[in-house]
Design a protein around this motif. Structure first.
Motif, PDB file in Angstrom:
ATOM      1  N   UNK A   5       0.837  -1.189   0.000  1.00  0.00           N
ATOM      2  CA  UNK A   5       0.000   0.000   0.000  1.00  0.00           C
ATOM      3  C   UNK A   5       0.874   1.241   0.000  1.00  0.00           C
ATOM      4  N   UNK A   6       0.821   1.981  -1.122  1.00  0.00           N
ATOM      5  CA  UNK A   6       1.591   3.216  -1.237  1.00  0.00           C
ATOM      6  C   UNK A   6       0.814   4.401  -0.669  1.00  0.00           C
ATOM      7  N   UNK A   7       1.566   5.392  -0.217  1.00  0.00           N
ATOM      8  CA  UNK A   7       0.979   6.651   0.234  1.00  0.00           C
ATOM      9  C   UNK A   7       2.011   7.751   0.061  1.00  0.00           C
ATOM     10  N   UNK A   8       1.559   9.004   0.184  1.00  0.00           N
ATOM     11  CA  UNK A   8       2.483  10.126   0.144  1.00  0.00           C
ATOM     12  C   UNK A   8       2.515  10.898  -1.153  1.00  0.00           C
ATOM     13  N   UNK A   9       1.781  10.434  -2.151  1.00  0.00           N
ATOM     14  CA  UNK A   9       1.743  11.173  -3.402  1.00  0.00           C
ATOM     15  C   UNK A   9       0.961  12.473  -3.247  1.00  0.00           C
ATOM     16  N   UNK A  10       1.022  13.289  -4.305  1.00  0.00           N
ATOM     17  CA  UNK A  10       0.299  14.546  -4.263  1.00  0.00           C
ATOM     18  C   UNK A  10       0.792  15.492  -5.323  1.00  0.00           C
ATOM     19  N   UNK A  11       0.456  16.754  -5.125  1.00  0.00           N
ATOM     20  CA  UNK A  11       0.838  17.816  -6.057  1.00  0.00           C
ATOM     21  C   UNK A  11       1.923  18.660  -5.428  1.00  0.00           C
ATOM     22  N   UNK A  12       2.924  19.018  -6.239  1.00  0.00           N
ATOM     23  CA  UNK A  12       4.016  19.840  -5.733  1.00  0.00           C
ATOM     24  C   UNK A  12       4.552  20.686  -6.885  1.00  0.00           C
ATOM     25  N   UNK A  13       5.086  21.838  -6.561  1.00  0.00           N
ATOM     26  CA  UNK A  13       5.702  22.673  -7.593  1.00  0.00           C
ATOM     27  C   UNK A  13       7.102  22.172  -7.912  1.00  0.00           C
ATOM     28  N   UNK A  14       7.561  22.468  -9.095  1.00  0.00           N
ATOM     29  CA  UNK A  14       8.911  22.075  -9.499  1.00  0.00           C
ATOM     30  C   UNK A  14       9.929  22.594  -8.478  1.00  0.00           C
ATOM     31  N   UNK A  15      10.877  21.734  -8.152  1.00  0.00           N
ATOM     32  CA  UNK A  15      11.876  22.061  -7.136  1.00  0.00           C
ATOM     33  C   UNK A  15      11.498  21.592  -5.750  1.00  0.00           C
ATOM     34  N   UNK A  16      10.270  21.182  -5.587  1.00  0.00           N
ATOM     35  CA  UNK A  16       9.799  20.732  -4.285  1.00  0.00           C
ATOM     36  C   UNK A  16      10.149  19.287  -3.995  1.00  0.00           C
ATOM     37  N   UNK A  17       9.642  18.799  -2.864  1.00  0.00           N
ATOM     38  CA  UNK A  17       9.952  17.448  -2.400  1.00  0.00           C
ATOM     39  C   UNK A  17       8.681  16.710  -1.985  1.00  0.00           C
ATOM     40  N   UNK A  18       8.735  15.403  -2.104  1.00  0.00           N
ATOM     41  CA  UNK A  18       7.707  14.513  -1.584  1.00  0.00           C
ATOM     42  C   UNK A  18       8.377  13.254  -1.067  1.00  0.00           C
ATOM     43  N   UNK A  19       7.734  12.609  -0.099  1.00  0.00           N
ATOM     44  CA  UNK A  19       8.228  11.325   0.398  1.00  0.00           C
ATOM     45  C   UNK A  19       7.119  10.297   0.256  1.00  0.00           C
ATOM     46  N   UNK A  20       7.391   9.274  -0.543  1.00  0.00           N
ATOM     47  CA  UNK A  20       6.450   8.183  -0.712  1.00  0.00           C
ATOM     48  C   UNK A  20       6.764   7.070   0.277  1.00  0.00           C
ATOM     49  N   UNK A  21       5.714   6.404   0.725  1.00  0.00           N
ATOM     50  CA  UNK A  21       5.861   5.245   1.597  1.00  0.00           C
ATOM     51  C   UNK A  21       5.118   4.066   0.985  1.00  0.00           C
ATOM     52  N   UNK A  22       5.620   2.878   1.275  1.00  0.00           N
ATOM     53  CA  UNK A  22       4.958   1.658   0.822  1.00  0.00           C
ATOM     54  C   UNK A  22       4.997   0.658   1.973  1.00  0.00           C
ATOM     55  N   UNK A  23       3.830   0.359   2.509  1.00  0.00           N
ATOM     56  CA  UNK A  23       3.736  -0.565   3.632  1.00  0.00           C
ATOM     57  C   UNK A  23       3.342  -1.955   3.127  1.00  0.00           C
ATOM     58  N   UNK A  24       4.064  -2.975   3.606  1.00  0.00           N
ATOM     59  CA  UNK A  24       3.787  -4.359   3.219  1.00  0.00           C
ATOM     60  C   UNK A  24       3.020  -5.061   4.323  1.00  0.00           C
ATOM     61  N   UNK A  25       2.213  -6.008   3.911  1.00  0.00           N
ATOM     62  CA  UNK A  25       1.295  -6.657   4.847  1.00  0.00           C
ATOM     63  C   UNK A  25       1.891  -7.863   5.563  1.00  0.00           C
ATOM     64  N   UNK A  26       3.132  -8.246   5.242  1.00  0.00           N
ATOM     65  CA  UNK A  26       3.639  -9.518   5.754  1.00  0.00           C
ATOM     66  C   UNK A  26       4.869  -9.331   6.633  1.00  0.00           C
ATOM     67  N   UNK A  27       5.099 -10.339   7.511  1.00  0.00           N
ATOM     68  CA  UNK A  27       6.236 -10.261   8.416  1.00  0.00           C
ATOM     69  C   UNK A  27       7.537 -10.680   7.753  1.00  0.00           C
ATOM     70  N   UNK A  28       7.481 -11.234   6.513  1.00  0.00           N
ATOM     71  CA  UNK A  28       8.702 -11.640   5.807  1.00  0.00           C
ATOM     72  C   UNK A  28       9.189 -10.532   4.872  1.00  0.00           C
ATOM     73  N   UNK A  29       8.764  -9.320   5.122  1.00  0.00           N
ATOM     74  CA  UNK A  29       9.161  -8.166   4.309  1.00  0.00           C
ATOM     75  C   UNK A  29      10.667  -8.091   4.133  1.00  0.00           C
ATOM     76  N   UNK A  30      11.419  -8.386   5.179  1.00  0.00           N
ATOM     77  CA  UNK A  30      12.878  -8.266   5.121  1.00  0.00           C
ATOM     78  C   UNK A  30      13.510  -9.265   4.151  1.00  0.00           C
ATOM     79  N   UNK A  31      12.745 -10.249   3.679  1.00  0.00           N
ATOM     80  CA  UNK A  31      13.250 -11.224   2.708  1.00  0.00           C
ATOM     81  C   UNK A  31      13.042 -10.784   1.263  1.00  0.00           C
ATOM     82  N   UNK A  32      12.500  -9.599   1.066  1.00  0.00           N
ATOM     83  CA  UNK A  32      12.131  -9.177  -0.280  1.00  0.00           C
ATOM     84  C   UNK A  32      12.956  -7.979  -0.747  1.00  0.00           C
TER      85      UNK A  32
END
Length: 124
Positions: A5-32
């Motif tokens: 599940x991604x989040x953090x998108x949006x609208x920004x002016x050129x030169x700006x910043x955004x931080x996207x996040x992606x949360x995984x549903x499983x406990x074996x995330x570290x294996x991927x």
């Protein structure tokens, strides 16, 4: 079945910043291997960045190198994409993806699981 599940998108002016996040549903995330891809209107989905299981190895598309940073927190089952100095050509839907392989890859066909995407719009 891994859910991303991604989040953090949006609208920004050129030169700006955004931080996207992606949360995984499983406990074996570290294996991927985790990666970010993006798809602009009427264009093919393209590689943006990838990070190894431990976070110690990363790779970036030339178009974002020096501006974007991929990172992960295996305690939170989350991968991030910090995007700085954004340009209008960065406008796209951004997807995170997961791969069970051992080596990082830019090849879209290597990735087994995908999120639904988050829109990033950069205005000039």
């Amino acid at each position: 079945q891994v859910q991303l599940l991604e989040s953090g998108g949006g609208w920004v002016q050129a030169g700006g910043s955004l931080r996207l996040s992606c949360a995984a549903s499983e406990h074996t995330f570290s294996n991927r291997i985790m990666a970010w891809f993006r798809q602009a209107p009427a264009k093919a989905r393209e590689f943006v960045a990838v990070i190894s299981r431990s976070g110690g190895v990363t790779d970036y598309a030339d178009s974002v190198k020096g501006r974007f940073t991929i990172s992960r927190d295996n305690t939170k089952n989350t991968v991030y994409l910090q995007m700085n100095s954004l340009k209008p050509e960065d406008t796209a839907v951004y997807y995170c993806a997961a791969d069970m392989d051992y080596k990082i890859s830019r090849d879209i066909s290597e990735y087994d699981y995908w999120g639904q995407g988050t829109q990033v719009t950069v205005s000039s």
